[in-house]
Design a protein around this motif. Structure first.
Motif, PDB file in Angstrom:
ATOM      1  N   VAL A 262       0.595  -1.408   0.267  1.00  0.00           N
ATOM      2  CA  VAL A 262      -0.329   0.386   0.065  1.00  0.00           C
ATOM      3  C   VAL A 262       0.631   0.823   0.044  1.00  0.00           C
ATOM      4  N   LEU A 263       2.350   1.127  -0.466  1.00  0.00           N
ATOM      5  CA  LEU A 263       3.087   2.388   0.639  1.00  0.00           C
ATOM      6  C   LEU A 263       3.711   2.186  -1.052  1.00  0.00           C
ATOM      7  N   ALA A 264       3.292   0.715  -1.743  1.00  0.00           N
ATOM      8  CA  ALA A 264       4.512   1.241  -3.103  1.00  0.00           C
ATOM      9  C   ALA A 264       3.853   2.380  -3.872  1.00  0.00           C
ATOM     10  N   GLY A 265       2.661   2.860  -3.990  1.00  0.00           N
ATOM     11  CA  GLY A 265       2.512   3.429  -4.928  1.00  0.00           C
ATOM     12  C   GLY A 265       2.018   2.868  -6.470  1.00  0.00           C
ATOM     13  N   LEU A 266       2.144   1.516  -5.915  1.00  0.00           N
ATOM     14  CA  LEU A 266       2.321   0.552  -7.557  1.00  0.00           C
ATOM     15  C   LEU A 266       0.710  -0.278  -7.722  1.00  0.00           C
ATOM     16  N   PRO A 267      -0.355  -0.950  -8.754  1.00  0.00           N
ATOM     17  CA  PRO A 267      -1.029  -1.051  -8.347  1.00  0.00           C
ATOM     18  C   PRO A 267      -1.212  -2.497  -7.506  1.00  0.00           C
ATOM     19  N   SER A 268      -2.544  -2.143  -6.944  1.00  0.00           N
ATOM     20  CA  SER A 268      -2.699  -3.228  -5.750  1.00  0.00           C
ATOM     21  C   SER A 268      -4.209  -3.553  -5.763  1.00  0.00           C
ATOM     22  N   ASP A 269      -4.625  -3.826  -7.160  1.00  0.00           N
ATOM     23  CA  ASP A 269      -6.078  -4.540  -7.387  1.00  0.00           C
ATOM     24  C   ASP A 269      -5.580  -5.705  -7.674  1.00  0.00           C
ATOM     25  N   ARG A 270      -4.383  -6.335  -7.786  1.00  0.00           N
ATOM     26  CA  ARG A 270      -4.002  -8.052  -7.543  1.00  0.00           C
ATOM     27  C   ARG A 270      -2.841  -7.663  -7.716  1.00  0.00           C
TER      28      ARG A 270
ATOM     29  N   PRO B  80       0.332 -11.337 -14.407  1.00  0.00           N
ATOM     30  CA  PRO B  80      -0.550  -9.989 -14.518  1.00  0.00           C
ATOM     31  C   PRO B  80      -1.125  -8.959 -13.004  1.00  0.00           C
ATOM     32  N   ALA B  81       0.362  -9.030 -12.513  1.00  0.00           N
ATOM     33  CA  ALA B  81      -0.007  -8.137 -11.403  1.00  0.00           C
ATOM     34  C   ALA B  81       1.300  -7.956 -10.746  1.00  0.00           C
ATOM     35  N   SER B  82       1.012  -7.054  -9.880  1.00  0.00           N
ATOM     36  CA  SER B  82       1.949  -6.665  -8.813  1.00  0.00           C
ATOM     37  C   SER B  82       2.798  -8.032  -8.315  1.00  0.00           C
ATOM     38  N   LEU B  83       3.961  -7.891  -7.546  1.00  0.00           N
ATOM     39  CA  LEU B  83       4.279  -9.027  -7.339  1.00  0.00           C
ATOM     40  C   LEU B  83       5.182  -8.115  -5.432  1.00  0.00           C
TER      41      LEU B  83
ATOM     42  N   GLN C 240      23.090  -0.380  -5.393  1.00  0.00           N
ATOM     43  CA  GLN C 240      24.616  -0.692  -5.567  1.00  0.00           C
ATOM     44  C   GLN C 240      26.103  -0.190  -5.408  1.00  0.00           C
ATOM     45  N   THR C 241      25.295   1.446  -5.356  1.00  0.00           N
ATOM     46  CA  THR C 241      25.710   2.607  -5.019  1.00  0.00           C
ATOM     47  C   THR C 241      26.763   2.702  -3.174  1.00  0.00           C
ATOM     48  N   GLN C 242      25.166   3.371  -3.073  1.00  0.00           N
ATOM     49  CA  GLN C 242      25.410   3.566  -1.602  1.00  0.00           C
ATOM     50  C   GLN C 242      25.547   2.128  -0.613  1.00  0.00           C
ATOM     51  N   GLY C 243      26.064   0.005  -0.665  1.00  0.00           N
ATOM     52  CA  GLY C 243      26.142   0.005   0.288  1.00  0.00           C
ATOM     53  C   GLY C 243      24.117  -0.951   0.293  1.00  0.00           C
ATOM     54  N   ALA C 244      23.912  -1.435   1.319  1.00  0.00           N
ATOM     55  CA  ALA C 244      23.072  -2.728   1.436  1.00  0.00           C
ATOM     56  C   ALA C 244      22.161  -1.934   2.597  1.00  0.00           C
ATOM     57  N   PRO C 245      21.518  -1.625   2.603  1.00  0.00           N
ATOM     58  CA  PRO C 245      20.569  -0.305   3.821  1.00  0.00           C
ATOM     59  C   PRO C 245      20.986  -1.409   4.950  1.00  0.00           C
ATOM     60  N   LYS C 246      19.984  -0.799   6.063  1.00  0.00           N
ATOM     61  CA  LYS C 246      19.879  -1.706   6.997  1.00  0.00           C
ATOM     62  C   LYS C 246      18.813  -2.281   7.242  1.00  0.00           C
ATOM     63  N   GLY C 247      18.678  -3.336   8.004  1.00  0.00           N
ATOM     64  CA  GLY C 247      17.544  -3.544   8.405  1.00  0.00           C
ATOM     65  C   GLY C 247      16.299  -4.923   7.134  1.00  0.00           C
ATOM     66  N   GLU C 248      15.314  -4.689   7.754  1.00  0.00           N
ATOM     67  CA  GLU C 248      14.546  -5.583   6.803  1.00  0.00           C
ATOM     68  C   GLU C 248      13.409  -4.301   6.102  1.00  0.00           C
ATOM     69  N   ILE C 249      13.805  -5.966   4.566  1.00  0.00           N
ATOM     70  CA  ILE C 249      13.125  -5.734   3.588  1.00  0.00           C
ATOM     71  C   ILE C 249      11.942  -6.012   2.956  1.00  0.00           C
ATOM     72  N   VAL C 250      11.149  -5.158   2.069  1.00  0.00           N
ATOM     73  CA  VAL C 250      10.039  -6.018   1.574  1.00  0.00           C
ATOM     74  C   VAL C 250      10.127  -4.978  -0.424  1.00  0.00           C
ATOM     75  N   VAL C 251      10.479  -5.714  -1.051  1.00  0.00           N
ATOM     76  CA  VAL C 251      10.396  -5.123  -2.354  1.00  0.00           C
ATOM     77  C   VAL C 251       8.629  -5.686  -3.041  1.00  0.00           C
ATOM     78  N   VAL C 252       8.375  -4.247  -3.778  1.00  0.00           N
ATOM     79  CA  VAL C 252       7.207  -4.651  -4.728  1.00  0.00           C
ATOM     80  C   VAL C 252       7.597  -4.338  -6.327  1.00  0.00           C
ATOM     81  N   VAL C 253       7.530  -4.969  -7.175  1.00  0.00           N
ATOM     82  CA  VAL C 253       7.463  -4.869  -8.584  1.00  0.00           C
ATOM     83  C   VAL C 253       6.166  -4.742  -9.316  1.00  0.00           C
ATOM     84  N   GLY C 254       6.085  -3.521  -9.690  1.00  0.00           N
ATOM     85  CA  GLY C 254       4.957  -3.269 -10.516  1.00  0.00           C
ATOM     86  C   GLY C 254       4.717  -4.530 -11.349  1.00  0.00           C
TER      87      GLY C 254
END
Ligand code: SAM
Length: 288
Positions: free
Chosen positions: A131-139, A164-167, A218-232
């Motif tokens: 819901v924070l990603a700003g990507l289609p959330s219908d599916r 055919p959905a956000s991942l 890659q440039t900034q280095g690995a971020p700290k903490g727990e991560i979720v990636v949402v792909v449109g």
């Protein structure tokens, strides 16, 4: 296990799955607190983690560990406790149990005894990031953790490319840049969002194309903490041009009735039937 089983059989215990905070303790709902407080025993992944949560809310229910290494051996004992009428609550370290966390075999076993599990829903990182990603959330498709090695990861991503959905993916900081690179290659350079430390002090969501995000980490280095990636979702296939449509129709009409040719071309081209029909009539007129 029979899916038609009537619930509430001879066993009289209570089995409750409780969603716990993913970072902000205030996200434990009053119902969640009550389910922890009223249980005879709480099964959790790590008694130290859940112990802290309980201490924060003044909950004194005993916690016992239930994780992948002891689950097989513990399940019969948990079922026995339920058969004796105990109230058993299941939590994970954070978020919803069973979502990339242990529990589904226990839930299955509990259902098998005739007890209907209850759930107190709580936060989960997957939908919080969506819901924070700003990507289609219908599916959306929750893909959990990808394999750590690049070859297997690319293969797994390739299998998801046509959905055919956000991942939604869970990922660790050290693998993030490599994962984003592989995703850009296997899925195409789609819009994406990386959320980290959701509901915590340093919560952050970064949005952009997969390649841009990969370059950033890659440039900034690995971020700290727990991560979720949402792909449109993948871009919809481009509509065929009028010329392409005519060529498809001419081919199809050679061997089929106009009606069948229109149905076939509508199906393979993804074009509106009305438009295909109009083109087919025009072609028929021209050929007479
Ligand atoms: N059951 C949990 C849920 O409902 O989200 C997920 C458990 S899984 C073992 C842990 C992964 O969830 C982390 O590696 C991360 O990818 C994601 N995660 C959990 N909490 C998070 C948070 N506060 N911010 C971002 N990602 C989080």
């Amino acid at each position: 296990m029979s899916s038609t089983r009537v619930t509430g059989g001879p066993a009289s215990g209570r089995f409750t799955i409780v969603g716990t905070p993913i970072g902000n303790l205030s996200d434990l709902s009053p119902r969640g607190q009550a389910a922890l407080m009223d249980a005879d025993v709480i099964y959790c992944e790590d008694t130290r983690v859940t112990g802290k949560l309980c201490a924060h809310f003044g909950i004194k229910t005993p916690c016992r560990a239930y994780h992948e290494h002891n689950a097989e051996a513990l399940r019969p004992r948990i079922l026995e406790a339920l058969a004796q009428g105990q109230a058993v609550t299941l939590v994970s370290d954070a978020g919803m149990p069973l979502i990339s966390d242990p529990g589904y075999k226990l839930v299955q076993a509990v259902i098998g005894t005739g007890i209907e599990p209850q759930v107190v829903p709580g936060p989960t990182a997957a939908t919080t990031a969506l819901v924070l990603a700003g990507l289609p959330s219908d599916r959306f498709f929750f893909a959990g953790f990808l394999p750590p090695k690049s070859g297997a990861r690319r293969k797994a991503l390739g299998e998801l490319a046509q959905i055919p959905a956000s991942l939604i993916f869970y990922e660790g900081p050290s693998r993030l840049a490599a994962m984003l690179n592989d995703a850009a290659e296997a899925l195409g350079d789609r819009s994406a969002a990386v959320s980290r430390e959701l509901t915590k002090l340093y919560e952050e969501t970064r949005r952009g194309r997969l390649s841009e995000l990969a370059e950033h980490y890659q440039t900034q280095g690995a971020p700290k903490g727990e991560i979720v990636v949402v792909v449109g979702p993948p871009a919809p296939a481009e509509a065929p041009s009028e010329g392409d449509l005519d060529a498809m129709l001419e081919d199809a009409m050679r061997e089929n009735s106009l009606k069948d040719a229109v149905a076939y071309v509508t199906n393979i081209s993804g074009t509106k039937k009305k438009l295909v029909y109009e083109r087919a009539l025009k072609l028929k007129e021209q050929s007479q």
